[in-house]
Design an enzyme around this catalytic site. Structure first.
Site, PDB file in Angstrom:
ATOM      1  N   CYS A 123     -45.741   1.191  85.563  1.00  0.00           N
ATOM      2  CA  CYS A 123     -46.647   1.854  86.512  1.00  0.00           C
ATOM      3  C   CYS A 123     -47.770   2.694  86.147  1.00  0.00           C
ATOM      4  O   CYS A 123     -48.993   2.912  86.543  1.00  0.00           O
ATOM      5  CB  CYS A 123     -45.681   2.507  87.906  1.00  0.00           C
ATOM      6  N   CYS A 124     -47.381   3.566  85.240  1.00  0.00           N
ATOM      7  CA  CYS A 124     -48.228   4.514  84.748  1.00  0.00           C
ATOM      8  C   CYS A 124     -49.310   3.776  83.797  1.00  0.00           C
ATOM      9  O   CYS A 124     -50.445   4.123  83.694  1.00  0.00           O
ATOM     10  CB  CYS A 124     -47.390   5.413  83.721  1.00  0.00           C
ATOM     11  N   CYS A 209     -43.205  10.665  91.891  1.00  0.00           N
ATOM     12  CA  CYS A 209     -42.523  11.044  90.389  1.00  0.00           C
ATOM     13  C   CYS A 209     -42.343  12.307  89.920  1.00  0.00           C
ATOM     14  O   CYS A 209     -42.272  12.877  88.859  1.00  0.00           O
ATOM     15  CB  CYS A 209     -43.133  10.151  89.554  1.00  0.00           C
ATOM     16  N   CYS A 232     -46.748  10.377  80.705  1.00  0.00           N
ATOM     17  CA  CYS A 232     -47.107   9.219  81.477  1.00  0.00           C
ATOM     18  C   CYS A 232     -47.670   7.938  80.511  1.00  0.00           C
ATOM     19  O   CYS A 232     -47.781   7.013  80.810  1.00  0.00           O
ATOM     20  CB  CYS A 232     -48.244   9.486  82.264  1.00  0.00           C
TER      21      CYS A 232
END
Length: 237
Positions: A123-124, A209, A232
């Site tokens: 996702c990051c 998050c 991240c």
């Protein structure tokens, strides 16, 4: 201070310049950065407390500086509200809201719902790393608000660093600042800041998050709390 441009490619040949920089203070480093790279430098800002300090310092040297915000589409409302305040306070800044190639709906359709709960690294990568890679294509260097005090992984960061991930020079003017220094500057200069800092959020990322923390010793304890992940990926080789 020397003004010969230090680049990713000339890193090994510029050792003396790097050493010279270590003896300067944060304002000298910012002045050097904009004198050296002119329009080929950008500041990637998350709009945390350090971010507000750097925006204010940079605006004194380069009022029209390029500032990149990685707009994942998942940030807190308080973060977006702060950005609007910054636009009004520093109208000359070139503020870029860098969005991922995939919308959240597209990401969900391709990779499933709530990817951050299952694979936060991916996702990051999609929502932060790829957009920054795109934004850094036309610059030689970028500025970050990393401080050595923030975590063990950041304890050895220097004013000027060879960034292997993005193939650029990464400049970190606030490496010696403490959390107290950051807040003293914000209060002394009456800077706007993210209201979540008043509610036990020392480090603020995406809303999905990030949680509040009670510890004064780990600035990033509230990030990705169900995972061993603490970064991240922007600041890792």
């Amino acid at each position: 201070m020397e003004t010969e441009k230090l680049t990713f490619e000339t890193w090994e040949e510029s050792k003396r310049q790097q050493l010279d920089l270590q003896w300067k203070d944060f304002m000298d480093v910012i002045k050097w950065a904009y004198r050296t790279y002119e329009d080929r430098i950008a500041y990637a800002c998350s709009f945390g407390a350090e971010g507000m300090v750097l925006i204010d310092l940079i605006s004194k040297i380069k009022p029209e500086a390029k500032v990149i915000f990685l707009d994942t589409g998942l940030h807190f409302p308080e973060t977006y509200s702060l950005i609007e305040k910054v636009k009004k306070k520093y109208p000359m800044l070139e503020l870029i809201m860098a969005k991922p190639a995939k919308t959240l709906n597209q990401q969900a359709a391709e990779l499933g719902e709530n990817l951050w709960e299952r694979n936060p690294n991916l996702c990051c990568h999609i929502r932060k790393i790829e957009p920054l890679q795109q934004q850094l294509q036309d610059v030689d260097a970028w500025i970050s608000g990393l401080r050595r005090e923030q975590s063990t992984s950041r304890s050895n960061v220097n004013y000027v660093n060879k960034d292997e991930k993005f193939g650029k020079i990464k400049i970190c003017p606030l490496i010696h600042w403490t959390w107290e220094d950051v807040w003293n500057y914000i209060k002394l200069n009456q800077l706007p800041y993210n209201e979540l800092h008043d509610h036990d959020y020392p480090s603020i990322g995406c809303a999905k998050c990030t949680v509040p923390v009670q510890s004064d010793n780990d600035f990033r304890a509230g990030r990705w709390t169900n995972f061993s992940k603490k970064e991240c990926g922007l600041h890792q080789a």
